[in-house]
Design an enzyme around this catalytic site. Structure first.
Site, mmCIF file in Angstrom:
data_model
loop_
_atom_site.group_PDB
_atom_site.id
_atom_site.type_symbol
_atom_site.label_atom_id
_atom_site.label_comp_id
_atom_site.label_asym_id
_atom_site.label_seq_id
_atom_site.Cartn_x
_atom_site.Cartn_y
_atom_site.Cartn_z
ATOM 1 N N ASN A 109 58.224 5.491 15.294
ATOM 2 C CA ASN A 109 59.542 5.916 14.803
ATOM 3 C C ASN A 109 59.496 7.402 14.514
ATOM 4 O O ASN A 109 58.436 7.959 14.236
ATOM 5 C CB ASN A 109 59.882 5.152 13.514
ATOM 6 C CG ASN A 109 61.264 5.513 12.986
ATOM 7 O OD1 ASN A 109 62.221 5.631 13.761
ATOM 8 N ND2 ASN A 109 61.389 5.703 11.681
ATOM 9 N N HIS A 111 61.292 10.198 11.924
ATOM 10 C CA HIS A 111 62.087 10.263 10.691
ATOM 11 C C HIS A 111 62.302 11.736 10.315
ATOM 12 O O HIS A 111 61.358 12.530 10.367
ATOM 13 C CB HIS A 111 61.350 9.522 9.574
ATOM 14 C CG HIS A 111 62.149 9.465 8.313
ATOM 15 N ND1 HIS A 111 63.213 8.602 8.139
ATOM 16 C CD2 HIS A 111 62.070 10.192 7.165
ATOM 17 C CE1 HIS A 111 63.735 8.798 6.943
ATOM 18 N NE2 HIS A 111 63.067 9.761 6.336
#
Ligand code: GRF
Length: 192
Positions: A109, A111
């Site tokens: 991911n 972020h």
């Protein structure tokens, strides 16, 4: 071995675009982007995928009785594409333990903060509200705890007095587009 990548995205897909570009130009080699899957019917990320001949799949959350059923369908689809690596790129759903365990160490991911600071939504606004002078972005493994998995790469940017959420977002986004492809390349080459 060629790594099959699937990208999960809910929105505009600029990070998706940076991955597509870096697969296309050979920076990330021995990898294919097999599919882009979204939980939002008209996500621009799906349009981007179609433009490059990548399978674009919308899975409608409202068709499933609960999150677990939705994730089962997600896994089924990802397996149809023989997915080795799942990239979250602005995917606005929290993935639960079953999914995370299935793709253990195979979900990344990005972020928009220097984790562990400012987890969750609107990280740029959180940074501005806190008054930090430096922020940035983080690529990390996805684990069962949100925004808490092992960090792969980070990059920082200055935060200025007159920054708005938007100006800070754009400054961070430029760095996101650098470090996400870098992290994916490292993963694909088995160097993480
Ligand atoms: C990015 O800020 C990313 O860090 C966060 O969601 C946003 C997605 O933007 N997880 P985009 O759809 O890739 O343009």
């Amino acid at each position: 071995m060629v790594v099959n990548i699937a990208v999960l995205a809910s929105g505009r897909g600029t990070n998706l675009q940076s991955i597509i570009d870096n697969v296309d130009n050979g920076y990330i080699h021995d990898a294919n982007i097999k599919a882009v899957i979204s939980d939002v019917r008209d996500a621009h990320a799906l349009e981007r995928a179609k433009k490059y001949g990548i399978s674009a799949v919308f899975i409608d959350p409202s068709e499933f009785s609960d999150k677990s059923e939705y994730e089962k369908e997600l896994i089924k689809k990802l397996e149809e594409f023989n997915t080795d690596l799942v990239l979250l790129a602005g995917f606005m759903r929290i993935l639960r333990s079953e999914f995370v365990r299935f793709y253990k160490r195979r979900i990344l991911n990005i972020h928009p903060s220097l984790l562990p600071a400012f987890k969750g939504l609107r990280a740029q606004k959180q940074a501005l509200n806190y008054g930090v002078k430096v922020s940035g972005c983080t690529v990390h493994y996805v684990t069962e705890d949100m925004d808490s998995g092992p960090i792969i790469l980070q990059e920082c940017v200055p935060v200025y007095e007159d920054d708005t959420e938007e100006t800070l977002e754009n400054r961070i986004l430029q760095k996101e587009h650098e470090i996400y492809p870098k992290a994916v390349k490292l993963w694909v080459e088995g160097k993480v």
